[in-house]
Design an enzyme around this catalytic site. Structure first.
Site, PDB file in Angstrom:
ATOM      1  N   ASP A   1       0.872  -1.168   0.000  1.00 30.09           N
ATOM      2  CA  ASP A   1       0.000   0.000   0.000  1.00 30.09           C
ATOM      3  C   ASP A   1       0.906   1.215   0.000  1.00 30.09           C
ATOM      4  O   ASP A   1       1.523   1.540   1.015  1.00 30.09           O
ATOM      5  CB  ASP A   1      -0.905  -0.029   1.238  1.00 30.09           C
ATOM      6  CG  ASP A   1      -1.714   1.261   1.402  1.00 30.09           C
ATOM      7  OD1 ASP A   1      -1.659   2.133   0.505  1.00 30.09           O
ATOM      8  OD2 ASP A   1      -2.413   1.393   2.430  1.00 30.09           O
TER       9      ASP A   1
ATOM     10  N   LYS B   1       2.560  11.236  -3.303  1.00 26.83           N
ATOM     11  CA  LYS B   1       1.510  10.575  -4.087  1.00 26.83           C
ATOM     12  C   LYS B   1       0.609  11.599  -4.787  1.00 26.83           C
ATOM     13  O   LYS B   1       0.085  11.348  -5.866  1.00 26.83           O
ATOM     14  CB  LYS B   1       0.676   9.701  -3.158  1.00 26.83           C
ATOM     15  CG  LYS B   1      -0.267   8.748  -3.843  1.00 26.83           C
ATOM     16  CD  LYS B   1      -0.913   7.850  -2.825  1.00 26.83           C
ATOM     17  CE  LYS B   1      -1.818   6.828  -3.442  1.00 26.83           C
ATOM     18  NZ  LYS B   1      -2.378   5.950  -2.391  1.00 26.83           N
TER      19      LYS B   1
ATOM     20  N   GLU C   1      -7.402   0.503  -4.389  1.00 23.20           N
ATOM     21  CA  GLU C   1      -7.388   0.399  -2.934  1.00 23.20           C
ATOM     22  C   GLU C   1      -8.710  -0.086  -2.331  1.00 23.20           C
ATOM     23  O   GLU C   1      -8.698  -1.007  -1.503  1.00 23.20           O
ATOM     24  CB  GLU C   1      -6.951   1.743  -2.331  1.00 23.20           C
ATOM     25  CG  GLU C   1      -5.447   1.925  -2.484  1.00 23.20           C
ATOM     26  CD  GLU C   1      -4.980   3.374  -2.515  1.00 23.20           C
ATOM     27  OE1 GLU C   1      -5.788   4.262  -2.189  1.00 23.20           O
ATOM     28  OE2 GLU C   1      -3.806   3.598  -2.852  1.00 23.20           O
TER      29      GLU C   1
ATOM     30  N   ASP D   1     -13.454   4.941   1.069  1.00 24.39           N
ATOM     31  CA  ASP D   1     -12.017   5.009   1.350  1.00 24.39           C
ATOM     32  C   ASP D   1     -11.538   6.457   1.341  1.00 24.39           C
ATOM     33  O   ASP D   1     -11.327   7.037   0.288  1.00 24.39           O
ATOM     34  CB  ASP D   1     -11.274   4.166   0.292  1.00 24.39           C
ATOM     35  CG  ASP D   1      -9.770   4.178   0.484  1.00 24.39           C
ATOM     36  OD1 ASP D   1      -9.280   4.862   1.400  1.00 24.39           O
ATOM     37  OD2 ASP D   1      -9.080   3.486  -0.291  1.00 24.39           O
TER      38      ASP D   1
END
Lengths: 128, 616, 175
Positions: B21, B82, B181, B203
């Site tokens: 992850d 990210k 994810e 999420d």
């Protein structure tokens, strides 16, 4: 690739937008549409009953720039022509004049169909 | 029978595949053991590796070791990288001011971060985080780790996905699959064990928000729809609190700290602690000690909620759209799963409960559940997990530019991947030699409102009258959600060359150069690594062939075909032990070519087998 | 790989009415066989095949599970291309609708109710067309004659036109 200047000009300054009285004996109305894009085009002609010359033409088109330009050009062209002469206008002429790209050729077909439909409507009225 | 099968290829225990992850705030690595997915701790025993990289004079500091550098050396310390993946300068203009580091010249299509006297692209920074996770995994498992499943936000576009894959390559990891994810989280929950039904995964991570709706039946996890916002997350909540604190300090101390990197980082830390505590207690005092001065402010949960309510509300529109796209109503959703640290905030839970009219699942640690799911997916790819299968979708529609800047969609969003579309292109001018295809991603009608993905140049078209050439172009989105394009001439049937110019991101050559320049080079001889990787590839194809020869399709092969395969096989075995990776790879490719038809027959047999027993 | 016939790919006869739960079963079964995740350890050539086959499977499923897409697919295979003719009987109404849309865009809110009425009318037309299509599908499946396909082609054109209109009105009313 981009649109030709003529298309842009007809799109930005469309000629002969408006409508004529549908009930008038001298007026022929052509209403056509394209199923894939939802375009709809109304083209009307007003004919001098003695000479057979188209004295006025109006249109209103809902659709893309090419469709608007095609119908604008069509009204310019039919004015001053006789009904028979107007029937000679082909979509290819519109394509060439406006340099329409291949994906927009159907717009010129629509304009040709609209001229034919308007003339047909006018003739139908006269035969009654 | 030839002697091939008796040859010992050495230790054939399959190399592990880990699940990673790669998060905005924290990153984790996990693997499947006999009892299920397990998160691998770092050297400091912590499960979470802070997604922070410091570039100093010596070796880069990564993770928790770089935490203090956020304050001591903010200009050379990168966090939340990210948010920068697969983006250009224009995309980050708004938040660029919040980052203490600067962007270098030439950042239009790929950002270049200026850190000291060097520049780094976001994939290179992410690669350093991946490398740390790889080392942690190797230390824990006691063997080399070169293959991984890496998770990405479901709503990541092609460029962001490609950038993540590039990061893997630079870190020396073969990224077998990018998994979304929320989908990974649903795998970790093992919801298929309970019952078949419809679930929603909400999420809210550090920098991204995803919502996915899945249908689960007999171990198949079929994503029905996904939606989200790649620029919405806990970071935004932090920034809200941060701004207030900075304003307070300005009026109390008469000092503007917003351009002071160290102070901002100290304050950010205070803000995050305050936010986290507010999930458990009704009021918290946020404070900062800086250069002998002190700042305090009490914040009540109600105040905090009023401050961030619009951020939470921004997640609800994607949720509603997603439910609608799935062709469902909220009542039809059986269960809701919460993922991401930000879902610990009570206001977020309330909003989810009200929207879905269901009490969400929170049994698993929301910060670990994605990595655990990635490990399950790694197990599926390694063949260890047989009963589960993920069928994911592409989050954004794929379109091509038409005349007048209008998009014509060729693959719609929420299409199950792999997905493909074929379009025929021709020329507009006599003798035209090139056709340029501009591919975009997005839902809007005009090219300028969509995300430019790449331009594909069909070259060397036979000079013919306009409209005569017919080039059939196939757009294929693979199981990672990444596009590839192939073209062939319809008249001759010949493959047509396509030159790809990505709008955002690195070219293949640039990635290759980065691999060569990577920090990995200092530790390991590059050639030796190449050889090892080539042998691993050879192992894979040899093992696959061994299996294939037991398959019914083998019997369908004509004798000359079998002989050709045998020969290619023996040649590969002869060069297997050499140190020449180019030679090994050349023979792998030869064997691969020889087995093309075998693969096709096997696939056809698979289709027939699958249909056997169905009523027609 | 040239795209194979979608119906054959699923082991089905080319029919316009399909048992959807059965189609889903077949889709899941084929997915378990073909999906790239099931071939991750295989040689590159097999992985390539799996990717191709699985893309076709998904494309085929997407097409066959939707009645309109399924019918369009079958018609195209049988050589019935989409026509360029708009349903003449609707044109006047469509023209008026477009006028109203233009007025709304121009800021005249009073046309909203007219548009809402138009939406209801077109939605009803859509339902009517769908019901008609269902009948036509059944008739074709009982005796697959090309003549029946011509009728279906016309009904689908009409449907497409109406659904475009509904979408257009929808997006103007709820931007």
């Amino acid at each position: 690739m981009a649109y030709s200047e003529k298309v842009l000009d007809h799109f930005a300054n469309p000629r002969n937008v408006g409508s004529l009285d549908r009930g008038d004996q001298r007026v022929g109305t052509g209403m056509v549409g394209a199923p894939e894009c939802g375009d709809v085009m109304k083209l009307q002609i007003q004919v001098n009953e003695e000479t057979g010359v188209i004295e006025d033409a109006k249109f209103k088109t809902f659709g893309c720039g090419s469709a608007i330009a095609s119908s604008s050009l069509a009204t310019e062209w039919v004015k001053g022509k006789t009904v028979d002469e107007a029937l000679e206008i082909r979509n290819v002429d519109i394509v060439n004049e406006l340099s329409l790209p291949p994906v927009k050729i159907h717009c010129s077909v629509l304009a040709e169909d609209a001229i034919k439909a308007a003339i047909e409507d006018y003739r139908k009225k006269r035969s009654h | 029978m030839s002697s091939v099968l008796q040859i010992d290829f050495g230790d054939r225990t399959p190399e592990p595949v880990v699940g990673i992850d790669l998060g905005t705030t924290n990153s984790l690595v996990a693997f499947m053991d006999l009892t299920g997915p397990k998160v691998i701790p770092g050297e400091d025993g912590d499960h979470l590796v802070l997604s922070v990289v410091h570039i100093g004079e010596g070796a880069p500091l990564v993770g928790n070791a770089a935490r203090q550098m956020l304050i001591d050396d903010p200009e050379r310390t990168v966090y939340s990288v990210k948010r920068l993946m697969g983006r250009g300068l224009a995309d980050v203009a708004q938040e660029a001011g919040l980052f203490p580091f600067r962007f270098a010249e030439g950042s239009e299509s790929v950002l270049r971060l200026r850190l000291g006297d060097r520049t780094f692209t976001p994939p290179e920074i992410s690669a350093l985080i991946l490398l740390q996770l790889k080392r942690n995994a190797e230390a824990c498992l006691g063997r080399p780790v070169t293959r991984a499943v890496v998770t990405v936000p479901a709503y990541f576009n092609d460029a962001q996905r490609q950038a993540t894959k590039d990061a893997g390559r630079i870190a020396g990891l073969d990224v077998l699959r990018l998994v979304n994810e929320p989908t990974a989280a649903s795998l970790a929950y093992g919801l298929d064990k309970r019952q078949d039904g419809i679930i929603a995964v909400y999420d809210l991570g550090g920098g991204t928000f995803d919502i996915s709706i899945l249908k689960i039946r007999e171990g198949i996890f079929e994503v029905l729809a996904t939606n989200g916002d790649t620029h919405l997350g806990g970071d935004d909540i932090d920034n809200r609190l941060l701004r207030i604190a900075l304003e307070d300090i300005q009026s109390e101390w008469g000092q503007d700290l917003s351009h002071n990197g160290s102070a901002v980082q100290l304050l950010r830390r205070a803000v995050i602690e305050t936010k986290e505590q507010l999930s458990f207690v009704p009021r918290v005092t946020m404070h900062l000690e800086y250069q002998g001065r002190s700042y305090q402010r009490e914040i009540a949960r109600e105040q905090f909620e009023a401050l961030v309510r619009d951020i939470v509300d921004r997640t609800l529109t994607p949720c509603r759209n997603c439910i609608q796209d799935a062709g469902l109503t909220a009542e039809q959703i059986d269960e809701v799963v919460l993922v991401g640290g930000s879902t610990r905030i009570p206001l977020v839970r309330q909003a989810v409960e009200i929207l879905f009219r269901a009490r969400p699942h929170t049994e698993l640690n929301p910060e670990e559940v994605v990595a655990m799911g990635a490990a399950v997916q790694a197990g599926i790819l390694a063949g260890e997990v047989q009963d589960k299968l993920l069928l994911d979708v592409t989050p954004l529609s794929l379109g091509i530019e038409n005349m007048g800047g209008v998009v014509s969609k060729i693959i719609h969003r929420n299409s199950t991947i792999p997905a493909s579309a074929t379009e025929v292109f021709t020329t507009a001018v006599d003798g035209q030699r090139n056709v340029l295809i501009h591919v975009v991603q997005g839902e809007r009608e005009l090219v300028k409102d969509c995300r430019s993905l790449a331009r594909f140049d069909l070259k060397d078209i036979e000079p013919l009258p306009a409209g005569a050439p017919r080039i059939e172009v196939r757009f294929l989105i693979d199981a990672n959600g990444i596009l590839s394009v192939t073209a062939r001439d319809q008249r001759t049937g010949k493959e047509h060359s396509v030159e790809v110019k990505p709008s955002y991101g690195l070219t293949d050559e640039q990635v290759e150069a980065m691999i060569r320049d990577s920090f990995e080079r200092a530790e390991e001889d590059f050639a030796a690594r190449q050889t090892r990787e080539a042998r691993l590839e050879a192992d894979t194809i040899l093992a696959a062939l061994e299996k294939a020869r037991a398959h019914a399709a083998w019997l369908e092969m004509a004798e000359p075909e079998k002989a050709a395969i045998e020969q290619a096989l023996n040649e590969l075995l002869t060069v297997y032990c050499s140190d020449d990776h180019v030679l090994i790879r050349a023979h792998i490719e030869k064997l691969n070519q020889a087995t093309l038809r075998l693969a096709e027959v096997m696939m056809n047999t698979a289709v027939r087998t699958a249909l056997k027993g169905t009523k027609v | 790989m040239d795209a194979p016939d979608y119906f054959q790919f699923f082991g089905l006869e080319a029919r316009l009415s399909i048992d959807l739960p059965d189609l889903e079963n077949r889709f899941y079964r084929l997915s378990r066989q073909l999906h790239p995740d099931r071939h991750a350890q295989a040689a590159p050539s097999e992985r390539e095949r799996s990717l191709e086959a699985s893309a076709i499977l998904n494309d085929a499923y997407r097409t066959l599970r939707d009645p309109v897409a399924r019918a369009e697919y079958l018609l195209k295979q049988q050589g019935f291309e989409q026509s360029k003719q708009a349903p003449a009987e609707l044109l006047d109404e469509v023209f008026d609708l477009n006028l109203a849309l233009e007025e709304l865009r121009g800021g005249d809110v009073s046309v909203r109710s007219r548009l809402e009425a138009a939406r209801e009318r077109f939605l009803a037309l859509l339902q009517e067309t769908d019901a008609g299509l269902e009948g036509l599908f059944g008739a074709y499946d009982r005796s697959p004659a090309p003549a029946a396909l011509g009728e279906i082609r016309a009904a689908l054109n009409r449907r497409k036109y109406i659904s475009n209109l509904v979408q257009q009105v929808e997006s103007e009313l709820n931007p």
